[in-house]
Scaffold this motif. Sequence first.
Motif, PDB file in Angstrom:
ATOM      1  N   ARG A  94       0.828  -1.202   0.000  1.00  0.00           N
ATOM      2  CA  ARG A  94       0.000   0.000   0.000  1.00  0.00           C
ATOM      3  C   ARG A  94       0.864   1.254   0.000  1.00  0.00           C
ATOM      4  O   ARG A  94       0.618   2.197  -0.749  1.00  0.00           O
ATOM      5  N   LYS A  95       1.912   1.261   0.835  1.00  0.00           N
ATOM      6  CA  LYS A  95       2.810   2.418   0.879  1.00  0.00           C
ATOM      7  C   LYS A  95       3.495   2.633  -0.472  1.00  0.00           C
ATOM      8  O   LYS A  95       3.619   3.762  -0.936  1.00  0.00           O
ATOM      9  N   PHE A  99       3.220   5.854  -2.905  1.00  0.00           N
ATOM     10  CA  PHE A  99       4.429   6.562  -3.302  1.00  0.00           C
ATOM     11  C   PHE A  99       4.508   6.700  -4.826  1.00  0.00           C
ATOM     12  O   PHE A  99       4.894   7.745  -5.348  1.00  0.00           O
ATOM     13  N   LEU A 100       4.114   5.633  -5.539  1.00  0.00           N
ATOM     14  CA  LEU A 100       4.193   5.639  -6.995  1.00  0.00           C
ATOM     15  C   LEU A 100       3.102   6.470  -7.651  1.00  0.00           C
ATOM     16  O   LEU A 100       3.243   6.898  -8.788  1.00  0.00           O
TER      17      LEU A 100
END
Length: 147
Positions: A94-95, A99-100
């Motif tokens: 999820r992080k 971020f992407l």
Amino acid sequence: MAKRVNNEPLRALAEKMFVEEGMTAKAIAASIDVTEQTIGRWRKGIQGDISWDEKRKQYLTAPHNIKKILMNELGDLAEGKESKLDVKAITEVRKAMEFLSETISAQVVMAVLKEFDSWMAVQDPEIAVSFLEWHKLFLLYKVQQEQ
């Protein structure tokens, strides 16, 4: 002249069994009375269509299915069962996805602007009203970007 059989209803049923129900080719073949070779041909995709394997991957990673999996996990945990999911791995994925992601969805922007408008209405109602048209225009811009 040999009679042509329309296998499309069977093929569509077999695809659903594979993609959405997770059945094996052997189980599908047995349940709808076709050969495993036929299932194998259908599984590769027809006339430029993507393969059933790719469709299954897309189905399983769709947000509504991920939510369903997580809700089932929460239900199991609430009943005192052991966790079947690697929550740490899910959190890391999820992080990474956040971020992407280079853009913020129109839904998130709308929620933030709504909260800002409520706050601003208390601070200075006249200025808050003057922002509304700009917020509307910006939301329309965001929606157009997402299409």
